[in-house]
Design a protein around this motif. Sequence first.
Motif, PDB file in Angstrom:
ATOM      1  N   ILE A 182     -18.556  26.095  95.782  1.00  7.49           N
ATOM      2  CA  ILE A 182     -19.824  25.701  94.788  1.00  7.49           C
ATOM      3  C   ILE A 182     -21.009  26.696  95.142  1.00  7.49           C
ATOM      4  CG2 ILE A 182     -21.540  24.068  94.194  1.00  7.49           C
ATOM      5  CD1 ILE A 182     -19.397  22.013  94.947  1.00  7.49           C
ATOM      6  N   SER A 183     -21.085  27.089  96.323  1.00  8.29           N
ATOM      7  CA  SER A 183     -21.954  27.897  96.618  1.00  8.29           C
ATOM      8  C   SER A 183     -21.951  29.310  96.022  1.00  8.29           C
ATOM      9  CB  SER A 183     -22.424  27.940  98.157  1.00  8.29           C
ATOM     10  OG  SER A 183     -21.066  28.563  98.890  1.00  8.29           O
ATOM     11  N   GLN A 184     -20.487  29.874  96.339  1.00  8.01           N
ATOM     12  CA  GLN A 184     -20.390  31.033  95.921  1.00  8.01           C
ATOM     13  C   GLN A 184     -19.770  31.108  94.349  1.00  8.01           C
ATOM     14  OE1 GLN A 184     -21.083  33.731  97.734  1.00  8.01           O
ATOM     15  NE2 GLN A 184     -21.792  32.386  99.358  1.00  8.01           N
ATOM     16  N   GLN A 185     -20.234  30.308  93.711  1.00  2.07           N
ATOM     17  CA  GLN A 185     -19.719  29.834  92.160  1.00  2.07           C
ATOM     18  C   GLN A 185     -19.631  31.175  91.272  1.00  2.07           C
ATOM     19  OE1 GLN A 185     -21.163  26.847  89.779  1.00  2.07           O
ATOM     20  NE2 GLN A 185     -19.080  26.042  89.204  1.00  2.07           N
ATOM     21  N   GLU A 186     -20.825  31.770  91.210  1.00  9.71           N
ATOM     22  CA  GLU A 186     -20.962  33.030  90.200  1.00  9.71           C
ATOM     23  C   GLU A 186     -19.999  33.999  90.703  1.00  9.71           C
ATOM     24  OE1 GLU A 186     -24.164  30.198  90.107  1.00  9.71           O
ATOM     25  OE2 GLU A 186     -23.781  31.467  91.791  1.00  9.71           O
ATOM     26  N   LYS A 187     -20.199  34.193  92.222  1.00 10.36           N
ATOM     27  CA  LYS A 187     -19.346  35.375  92.508  1.00 10.36           C
ATOM     28  C   LYS A 187     -17.898  35.132  92.255  1.00 10.36           C
ATOM     29  CE  LYS A 187     -22.323  36.640  96.349  1.00 10.36           C
ATOM     30  NZ  LYS A 187     -22.391  36.967  97.787  1.00 10.36           N
ATOM     31  N   LEU A 188     -17.418  34.128  92.546  1.00 13.38           N
ATOM     32  CA  LEU A 188     -16.075  33.709  92.379  1.00 13.38           C
ATOM     33  C   LEU A 188     -15.728  33.770  90.944  1.00 13.38           C
ATOM     34  CD1 LEU A 188     -15.593  30.526  94.699  1.00 13.38           C
ATOM     35  CD2 LEU A 188     -14.409  33.075  94.877  1.00 13.38           C
ATOM     36  N   MET A 189     -16.581  33.214  90.095  1.00 16.26           N
ATOM     37  CA  MET A 189     -16.242  33.047  88.672  1.00 16.26           C
ATOM     38  C   MET A 189     -15.919  34.814  88.293  1.00 16.26           C
ATOM     39  SD  MET A 189     -15.728  30.364  87.540  1.00 16.26           S
ATOM     40  CE  MET A 189     -15.569  30.628  85.702  1.00 16.26           C
ATOM     41  N   VAL A 190     -16.829  35.628  88.815  1.00 21.15           N
ATOM     42  CA  VAL A 190     -16.553  36.857  88.381  1.00 21.15           C
ATOM     43  C   VAL A 190     -15.249  37.709  88.824  1.00 21.15           C
ATOM     44  CG1 VAL A 190     -17.620  39.373  88.503  1.00 21.15           C
ATOM     45  CG2 VAL A 190     -19.252  37.406  88.128  1.00 21.15           C
ATOM     46  N   ILE A 191     -14.968  37.360  89.924  1.00 29.13           N
ATOM     47  CA  ILE A 191     -13.713  37.642  90.656  1.00 29.13           C
ATOM     48  C   ILE A 191     -12.540  37.166  90.043  1.00 29.13           C
ATOM     49  CG2 ILE A 191     -12.282  37.721  92.821  1.00 29.13           C
ATOM     50  CD1 ILE A 191     -15.023  37.745  94.398  1.00 29.13           C
ATOM     51  N   LEU A 192     -12.501  35.768  89.979  1.00 30.02           N
ATOM     52  CA  LEU A 192     -11.609  35.028  89.072  1.00 30.02           C
ATOM     53  C   LEU A 192     -11.229  35.345  87.659  1.00 30.02           C
ATOM     54  CD1 LEU A 192     -11.738  32.081  91.127  1.00 30.02           C
ATOM     55  CD2 LEU A 192     -10.037  33.904  91.509  1.00 30.02           C
ATOM     56  N   LEU A 193     -12.494  35.463  87.090  1.00 30.31           N
ATOM     57  CA  LEU A 193     -12.463  35.207  85.569  1.00 30.31           C
ATOM     58  C   LEU A 193     -13.411  36.395  85.141  1.00 30.31           C
ATOM     59  CD1 LEU A 193     -12.591  31.551  84.931  1.00 30.31           C
ATOM     60  CD2 LEU A 193     -10.532  32.875  84.995  1.00 30.31           C
ATOM     61  N   PRO A 194     -13.006  37.524  85.294  1.00 30.19           N
ATOM     62  CA  PRO A 194     -13.732  38.811  84.889  1.00 30.19           C
ATOM     63  C   PRO A 194     -13.939  38.702  83.243  1.00 30.19           C
ATOM     64  CG  PRO A 194     -11.858  39.697  85.609  1.00 30.19           C
ATOM     65  CD  PRO A 194     -11.678  38.289  85.869  1.00 30.19           C
ATOM     66  N   PRO A 195     -15.115  38.908  82.764  1.00 29.76           N
ATOM     67  CA  PRO A 195     -15.393  38.773  81.244  1.00 29.76           C
ATOM     68  C   PRO A 195     -14.359  39.680  80.662  1.00 29.76           C
ATOM     69  CG  PRO A 195     -17.152  39.948  82.610  1.00 29.76           C
ATOM     70  CD  PRO A 195     -16.323  39.226  83.566  1.00 29.76           C
ATOM     71  N   VAL A 196     -14.103  39.137  79.619  1.00 28.86           N
ATOM     72  CA  VAL A 196     -13.193  39.995  78.936  1.00 28.86           C
ATOM     73  C   VAL A 196     -13.618  40.553  77.771  1.00 28.86           C
ATOM     74  CG1 VAL A 196     -11.002  39.822  77.565  1.00 28.86           C
ATOM     75  CG2 VAL A 196     -11.209  38.517  79.526  1.00 28.86           C
ATOM     76  N   PRO A 197     -13.621  41.726  77.360  1.00 32.49           N
ATOM     77  CA  PRO A 197     -14.363  42.334  76.213  1.00 32.49           C
ATOM     78  C   PRO A 197     -13.338  41.995  75.179  1.00 32.49           C
ATOM     79  CG  PRO A 197     -13.094  44.169  77.408  1.00 32.49           C
ATOM     80  CD  PRO A 197     -13.005  42.769  78.241  1.00 32.49           C
ATOM     81  N   GLY A 198     -14.485  41.753  73.918  1.00 27.42           N
ATOM     82  CA  GLY A 198     -13.720  41.465  72.668  1.00 27.42           C
ATOM     83  C   GLY A 198     -13.044  42.851  72.045  1.00 27.42           C
ATOM     84  N   PRO A 199     -12.265  42.199  71.096  1.00 27.75           N
ATOM     85  CA  PRO A 199     -11.638  43.549  70.501  1.00 27.75           C
ATOM     86  C   PRO A 199     -12.591  44.302  69.574  1.00 27.75           C
ATOM     87  CG  PRO A 199     -11.511  41.666  69.338  1.00 27.75           C
ATOM     88  CD  PRO A 199     -12.207  40.933  70.480  1.00 27.75           C
ATOM     89  N   LYS A 200     -12.344  45.694  69.999  1.00 29.82           N
ATOM     90  CA  LYS A 200     -13.254  46.562  69.261  1.00 29.82           C
ATOM     91  C   LYS A 200     -12.619  48.001  68.851  1.00 29.82           C
ATOM     92  CE  LYS A 200     -17.527  46.859  70.963  1.00 29.82           C
ATOM     93  NZ  LYS A 200     -18.497  47.366  71.802  1.00 29.82           N
ATOM     94  N   ILE A 201     -12.580  48.317  67.865  1.00 25.01           N
ATOM     95  CA  ILE A 201     -11.950  49.513  67.678  1.00 25.01           C
ATOM     96  C   ILE A 201     -12.982  50.137  67.003  1.00 25.01           C
ATOM     97  CG2 ILE A 201     -10.092  50.783  66.518  1.00 25.01           C
ATOM     98  CD1 ILE A 201      -8.328  48.280  66.636  1.00 25.01           C
ATOM     99  N   ARG A 202     -13.076  51.398  67.472  1.00 25.51           N
ATOM    100  CA  ARG A 202     -14.272  52.461  66.877  1.00 25.51           C
ATOM    101  C   ARG A 202     -13.997  52.512  65.193  1.00 25.51           C
ATOM    102  NH1 ARG A 202     -16.189  57.836  68.779  1.00 25.51           N
ATOM    103  NH2 ARG A 202     -13.840  58.126  69.183  1.00 25.51           N
ATOM    104  N   GLY A 203     -14.917  52.068  64.453  1.00 23.56           N
ATOM    105  CA  GLY A 203     -14.749  52.302  62.960  1.00 23.56           C
ATOM    106  C   GLY A 203     -14.095  51.159  62.163  1.00 23.56           C
ATOM    107  N   ILE A 204     -13.760  50.059  62.981  1.00 24.08           N
ATOM    108  CA  ILE A 204     -13.119  49.018  62.249  1.00 24.08           C
ATOM    109  C   ILE A 204     -14.009  47.817  62.362  1.00 24.08           C
ATOM    110  CG2 ILE A 204     -11.079  47.566  62.330  1.00 24.08           C
ATOM    111  CD1 ILE A 204      -9.413  49.783  62.755  1.00 24.08           C
ATOM    112  N   ASP A 205     -14.085  47.067  61.335  1.00 24.85           N
ATOM    113  CA  ASP A 205     -14.833  45.899  61.249  1.00 24.85           C
ATOM    114  C   ASP A 205     -14.108  44.785  62.323  1.00 24.85           C
ATOM    115  OD1 ASP A 205     -15.800  43.813  58.589  1.00 24.85           O
ATOM    116  OD2 ASP A 205     -16.101  43.536  60.666  1.00 24.85           O
TER     117      ASP A 205
END
Lengths: 231, 556
Positions: free
Chosen positions: B245-268
């Motif tokens: 609990i105390s290290q929640q943020e850090k753990l969340m980052v380690i365990l569940l790194p943010p996933v970038p959304g799909p992005k292709i240059r030039g495509i909607d």
Amino acid sequence: MWFSSGMQRAVWAVLLWPYLLTLCIPLVCKEEQGSLTRCPSISQEKLLDRVIQHAELIYRVSEESCSLFEEMFVPFPMRLQRNQAGYACITKELPIPSSKSEIQQMSDKWLLHSVLMLVRSWIEPLVYLQTTLDLYDDASEVLLNKTKWVSEKLLSLEQGVMVLIKKMLDEGMLPTTYSEQGLLHNDGQPEMLESVMRDYTLLSCFKKDAHKMETFLKLLKCRQTDIYNCA
Amino acid sequence: MYKHTYMVPPRHPHLTGCVSTNLETFRCRWNVDYFQNLSQPGDLRLFYINNKPPHAPPKEWSECPHYSTDRPNECFFNENHTTVWAYYSVQLRSKDLAILYDENRFNVEDIVQPDPPVGLNWTLLNMSLTGAYYDIMLSWKPPRSADVEMGWMTLQYEIQYRSVTSELWEVVDLVKNTQRSIYGLQTNVNHEVRVRCKMHGGKEFGEFSNSVFVHISSKVSTFPVVALFIFGSLCLVAILMLVVISQQEKLMVILLPPVPGPKIRGIDPEILKKGKLRELTSILGAPPELRPELYNNDIEEQNDTLTDLDTDWLMDHSLSSNCSPLSVGFRDDDSGRASCCDPDLPSELEVSPFHPLTPTQILSKEPSCPAASEQSTLVQGSTGVEPLFVAPSREALYTQVSGVRSSGNVLLSPEVDKTTNEDSEKDMTEKEKEKKAFQLLVMNADDGGYTSELNAGNMSPRSSEGDMSERDMSDHSKAGEDLSSSPSPSPYYKSDTSSMSALAPVPVYTMVEGVDTQNSLLLTPNSTLAPQMINQKSVPTPDGYLAPDLLSSVTL
């Protein structure tokens, strides 16, 4: 059958390992005139123990070899027919008593000499047995190794008994004489069953004589310790 | 001991076996079964011969030295008649010797089955700390019949034990000594122990001795131990929870790194959502020159400003404020604006003699929009405008042509053409609130060039004339030379653009019919085309639509 021979090998290895330690040290040191002894002399008791261990092992391995051979080569109805006429044991002629009471009446000297006689009479036949077993198509490794091992150990047993005789009976070293075992050498090609039965008889006779050797030596030991009422 | 085995129950008398217990004597037994008339002593006779072949004449055979008196059908060979290392043959015959019922051959040392050991008892070695297990030492004595002291017989012993509730016996390995320890017996359980022996090198065991029962009861208090374990584990869990609990943020980052959304240059990104795969594949299937931003390996940091695209309407916001259909036509839900009518473009529009084109004019809608008529003339007389494509999503690469310069550059509303090229470009951030206008593809007046939506969104960093917006971003226009080099004179519209946006509104493009002498595009009035454009999906119509892969084959 393959499985059982593998098991046999495993069992053999397991059972033999304590003995292997004792057998690493040579049983007997050759003491020649004017030459340095290669190993320290051994006490009579220890030597007798060592000799008995040898004999026990030889008997056990010979019993296993006989069973293996019987399983592999001897058809079931023939298993009762060993020691029939013509296949009598080669050592039949030796004047060795066969009942306990008779044996108890034997002197130490007689015991030792009987053992020596038995050992010597089997050295050559075992070598012969090895060559014939090699001729078998499907003789297992285990069986061949066992017979080889036995014939080697028999030689060292001979040495040990000779030293024992020298120590216990204060006799000189007896010359190594080999009795003629001509009846074992066959000319020509015997048929398969005949050779199988002959070898079978050989193995079972050897097993019997190994048991004799062991028993004699143990009797001897009992007499040496003199704790029990060994007759 | 060799027994004849029979497949069917024997009808006639047979030998059940010969057994020696001490290597000095032995006995042979037989069974009469159904022949009760032979059960009288003397009816059956046993003959033996040793060290001689069994085929020797009957004269040489000896009869049983002693028929047992204590039990029937047994013959006992005493010491005088027992030769240890001899080969015995035994025959069971009828009284008159005529019938041979059975025979047997053996060596005495092979038929040894020692008597059971005697005097089996146990002593406690030690107990475990918890009091649940204990070890015992078993000891026994060799059978009296076997002459072990003299060394005449060497025996090996086998111990078996089990708890009385179980059916399975535990077997301990053979030992030569007359004692053996057993480890790990449970308290409060009744155990049964028995021992048997065989001759060293012999084949068969003798009978089992009488069983001995071992029982030790102890008060094993399991409560404290269990409670201790539970308490300890709870403490551990609590500590772990605190840490987590105390290290929640850090753990969340380690365990569940943010996933970038799909992005292709030039495509909607809209295309990348489920169900719109066809548009995506058609886009990606375009020849490389149409979508250089897709294949461009120079990843610029300002690519991230793509996300601004959804705010960058290619709409004419001034128009949108004026003409609702237009705004409707360009509406995109992801635009990020509060309402479609919000002006999200800088007010510094180049107000030129050119008036922004309204697609509604093209579509013959809302003639009430101001300057519609002017625009139409503009359209006719201008050097050419291209059909507008509105990409209503964030990757919108289109804008409305607000006017055409005399130089042939097309002004796209509402952006300021030159000045905003680099500045606004640089200013662009990933925030969707940023509202910029793009200067889209500039139609080359010489050509009856076209642009595709891909071209419109083209971000090749090629520098060109000043009017061209050189954007390194994928959404920026391409140089006019690109356009001129674009093969196809005939414009097309991407019908899937309209479908991408998933908007009901009418697409704002039309078809260029041709180029007049003044290098202006002749656009078809598109009232008829509108419904087609709306309804069409990715299947191109033969007339007016040119697939990207066909572009190369079209020659001017």
